[in-house]
Design a protein around this motif. Structure first.
Motif, PDB file in Angstrom:
ATOM      1  N   GLU A  97      27.646  10.660  14.316  1.00 37.75           N
ATOM      2  CA  GLU A  97      27.169   9.621  13.404  1.00 37.75           C
ATOM      3  C   GLU A  97      27.558   9.976  11.962  1.00 37.75           C
ATOM      4  O   GLU A  97      27.988   9.119  11.190  1.00 37.75           O
ATOM      5  N   GLN A  98      27.425  11.249  11.620  1.00 35.54           N
ATOM      6  CA  GLN A  98      27.794  11.684  10.278  1.00 35.54           C
ATOM      7  C   GLN A  98      29.273  11.419   9.996  1.00 35.54           C
ATOM      8  O   GLN A  98      29.641  10.900   8.947  1.00 35.54           O
ATOM      9  N   MET A 134      29.346  -1.233  11.696  1.00 34.70           N
ATOM     10  CA  MET A 134      30.540  -2.041  11.450  1.00 34.70           C
ATOM     11  C   MET A 134      30.467  -2.673  10.072  1.00 34.70           C
ATOM     12  O   MET A 134      29.413  -2.893   9.528  1.00 34.70           O
ATOM     13  N   VAL A 137      29.766   7.566   9.674  1.00 33.88           N
ATOM     14  CA  VAL A 137      29.207   6.998   8.431  1.00 33.88           C
ATOM     15  C   VAL A 137      30.035   7.445   7.230  1.00 33.88           C
ATOM     16  O   VAL A 137      30.362   6.662   6.340  1.00 33.88           O
ATOM     17  N   MET A 138      30.396   8.714   7.237  1.00 37.74           N
ATOM     18  CA  MET A 138      31.127   9.270   6.106  1.00 37.74           C
ATOM     19  C   MET A 138      32.519   8.638   5.983  1.00 37.74           C
ATOM     20  O   MET A 138      32.934   8.225   4.901  1.00 37.74           O
ATOM     21  N   LEU A 186      34.212   6.200   3.123  1.00 34.80           N
ATOM     22  CA  LEU A 186      35.475   6.459   2.420  1.00 34.80           C
ATOM     23  C   LEU A 186      36.377   5.227   2.444  1.00 34.80           C
ATOM     24  O   LEU A 186      36.958   4.841   1.429  1.00 34.80           O
TER      25      LEU A 186
END
Lengths: 342, 376
Positions: free
Chosen positions: A237-238, A1, A241-242, A246
């Motif tokens: 998760e990728q 978060m 996170v990505m 952004l």
């Protein structure tokens, strides 16, 4: 978060109002939602100067709010209301803090006639029939404020079961008309907020799936112990996170660059679709049912993936731009953004 | 897990401009063989010229001849080199990891002897890790170093050692006791040490950078040992983290994209533009993540899981991007084409599967990320 102060301050309110382990039912009109609690905290006007009747706070604060709203799958028009208020601020029109606002997601063909009345159709207005006011940009680029009670409404729902109505206006007297943000600026701002909301929902989807994979036992061990299931958890998760990265990248800019927003939109929308697939695969049949939480998130993700521009059109614009640019790599490596091909 | 967004400062941007100007001058298109990322050509002259600008060994301290620069500054230089498919093969490994490994784990004597040579672009390191019976499973290495007084006797075989035939030094990991993880030690072996036989293994694209290295009672003094006896596993793991984090892991295709973007194929095809735009958007996103990781390194953090997370998906996307380019190319390109770009495309098609192998396979990286998630 996000670690924004705003996020920390609001965590309890969001968790109490939209519990992260509850499966949401179908949404009704705004009056049946927690809108009044949301508005009671002045959250519908975050990112708008207090001098203009807003709640103050930066664009980054608003992005954090949208992310939080995405994480909790809130069933009120956070992005729409705050974008409507921003449109009014930019046009110098008064903002009625007691009222609820929305904007159209789909195409509009609004025309202000010589007699000052407005006609046209506003397609896909979230909670369009139950908000007080709708703000749109007309064919001449003017900001137009209308009361939804002055329109004929055709009810609709998005993939998540949230109201997404169409409003037909025939010689309606607008509540305000003024020059402000362009339709393009409107799309970019709303798209950026949608990316933040998507990031939040992806985080929630990743958390939910990781927890499930740790608890659900099959063949004598938690399914998270199987490499094939781990691959889904990792992918989620990728994507989270990505996409969060952004959103954060857009949030720190003093003003939004069209190139950045469009590139982020393409990736965010693709990530959302990939994540939905992986989350359902990891969950098996339970994730396909409506008594379980997952659909609350994945249905929203699917809805948002097409908002404010479909990836195929956005990719085409980026590609057309790149095919004319002196260097492909420099479009990635430089901070000076090229003008986007239209 | 959170990758904070970051932007380049004005100074960093100036460095980028300087590097571009230097490369425009030093590597005009057509004067060097185009390479795919870190598999660029071995050209000691170029490595020395680049080093003379201060752009090799940038992360090493100035007292050892290095640049004392940041990870972000190094990334800026690397991005420009990879974009042009520059001949970086000679200094690559030493610059990225061996220098830092020696800095952190070497004796003062080793630092003084080796680091300045690395920073001058004169030393080339190859990493002797994998063995025929141990690929990703380094704990099952069998090549041995046995101590007799002050001398170590090394026996065994290393395989898939990139650049060993042209390297000035091999940095090898050898078993020094039966303890699975605690029984491995690193040694620095100068090229030409008797008892070492290096044989290139023809790679799938016909190149000869990949080698087998056989040690037949090679003798080393204890001064060749890097770090404590038994500390090799940890040193090696840290090195792998350095290997995974950077843009070099996913920028192999850049020389191909750089040219393809403005070809007639793309200009005349709406479908190709859609694919190009999609590739652009995603690479732009990965670049932001790599930059965030470099900032974490500069802040003294060790973002092992983050690096694995980016590498795993970015290398897969590289392969996907190549497939898209290939689809629009319309026919199978030839390795022997007179058009260097076509030859490079052909080479990329053959070697692309290695992009998700080197530095850790997709499956191993997923396992690293997965364990990292459990620990957080």
């Amino acid at each position: 978060m996000s670690t924004s102060d705003l996020t920390a301050a609001l965590a309890d309110f969001f968790s109490a109002t939209w519990p992260p382990d509850a499966a949401a039912g179908e949404c009704g009109p705004l009056s049946e939602s927690p809108w009044n609690s949301f508005r009671g905290l002045d959250l519908h006007l975050v990112g708008i100067d207090e001098a203009a009747g807003g709640s103050g706070g930066t664009f980054a604060d608003l992005m954090a709010l949208a992310e939080l709203a995405g994480y909790h799958a809130v069933d009120v028009p956070v992005v729409e209301a705050t974008t409507a208020a921003w449109l009014l601020e930019r046009a110098g029109l008064p903002i009625d803090g007691a009222a609820s606002h929305s904007i159209p997601i789909g195409p509009t063909n609004l025309v202000v006639g010589d007699d000052g009345t407005v006609s046209g159709t506003l397609i896909d207005v979230p909670w369009g029939a139950s908000v007080d006011l709708v703000v749109a940009v007309d064919d001449d680029g003017q900001t137009v404020l209308v009361a939804s009670s002055d329109a004929t409404t055709r009810p609709g729902v998005d993939l998540a079961g949230q109201p997404r109505d169409t409003l037909v206006l025939e010689d309606v007297r607008p509540r305000g008309v003024a020059t402000g943000a362009s339709a393009e600026q409107l799309r970019h701002r709303a798209a950026a907020l949608r990316i933040a909301q998507t990031a939040g929902a992806l985080q929630a989807t990743a958390d939910l799936t990781r927890r499930y994979a740790g608890e659900r036992v099959q063949f004598g061990r938690p399914i998270g112990a199987f490499q094939a299931v781990q691959a889904h958890v990792v992918l989620l998760e990728q994507m989270a996170v990505m996409t969060t990265g952004l959103a954060d990248r857009l949030a720190i800019e003093p003003e939004l660059h069209p190139f950045d927003v469009v590139a982020a939109q393409v990736v965010s929308a693709e990530n959302a679709v990939e994540a939905c697939r992986a989350a359902h695969q990891a969950h098996g049949a339970i994730g396909m049912t409506r008594e379980y939480r997952l659909h609350t998130l994945t249905r929203r993700l699917h809805t948002w993936s097409g908002d404010f521009g479909e990836t195929i059109d956005l990719s085409a614009r980026l590609g057309a731009t790149a095919s004319q640019a002196p260097s492909f790599a420099q479009m990635i490596l430089d901070d000076t953004r090229p003008e986007l091909a239209s | 897990m959170n990758l904070a967004p970051t932007k380049l400062t004005d100074e960093e941007r100036n460095l980028q401009t300087e590097v571009r100007a230097f490369l425009d001058e030093r590597l005009p298109p057509g004067t060097y063989p185009l390479g795919l990322g870190m598999a660029g050509d071995v050209d000691p002259d170029f490595s020395r010229d680049l080093a003379a600008q201060g752009w090799v060994g940038m992360a090493l301290p100035t007292e050892y001849g290095g640049g004392g620069r940041t990870a972000v500054e190094r990334q800026i230089v690397v991005e420009e080199l990879l974009t042009r498919g520059a001949p970086i093969g000679f200094h690559w490994t030493a610059d990225r990891q061996s220098g830092l490994n020696i800095l952190h784990n070497g004796t003062e004597e080793q630092r003084r002897e080796l680091l300045p040579g690395i920073a001058r672009g004169e030393y080339s390191f190859a990493i002797g890790m994998s063995e025929p019976d141990a690929g990703s499973d380094l704990a099952s290495l069998r090549s041995k170093a046995v101590r007799e007084g002050n001398t170590w006797h090394v026996n065994g075989t290393k395989i898939w050692t990139s650049g060993a035939a042209t390297a000035t030094h091999i940095l090898g990991l050898f078993r020094t006791s039966d303890d699975r993880h605690g029984g491995m030690t690193q040694f620095i072996i100068p090229a030409g040490t008797p008892g070492m036989r290096i044989s290139p293994i023809p790679f799938i694209d016909g190149t000869q950078h990949f080698c087998e290295v056989v040690f037949d009672d090679l003798q080393l003094s204890d001064a060749a040992r890097l770090g404590e006896v038994g500390a090799g596993w940890g040193q090696n793991t840290s090195e792998l983290a350095l290997e995974r984090g950077g843009v070099d892991r996913w920028m192999s295709l850049m020389p191909i994209l750089e040219r393809w973007a403005t070809t007639e194929t793309v200009r005349d095809s709406a479908a190709a533009q859609i694919d190009l735009g999609r590739i652009l958007a995603r690479l732009w996103a990965y670049r932001g993540m790599s930059l965030s990781i470099a900032r974490l390194v500069d802040a003294g953090r060790f973002p092992v899981v983050e690096a694995a997370l980016v590498k795993e998906m970015a290398t897969q996307f590289e392969q996907e991007s190549l497939a898209l380019v290939r689809r629009h190319y319309g026919r199978a390109p030839s390795l022997n084409s007179a058009d260097p770009w076509e030859a490079l495309l052909a080479q990329a098609i053959l070697v692309a599967p290695s992009w998700t192998l080197r530095g850790g396979t997709t499956e191993i990286l997923r396992s690293v990320i997965s364990k990292g998630l459990v620990q957080r």
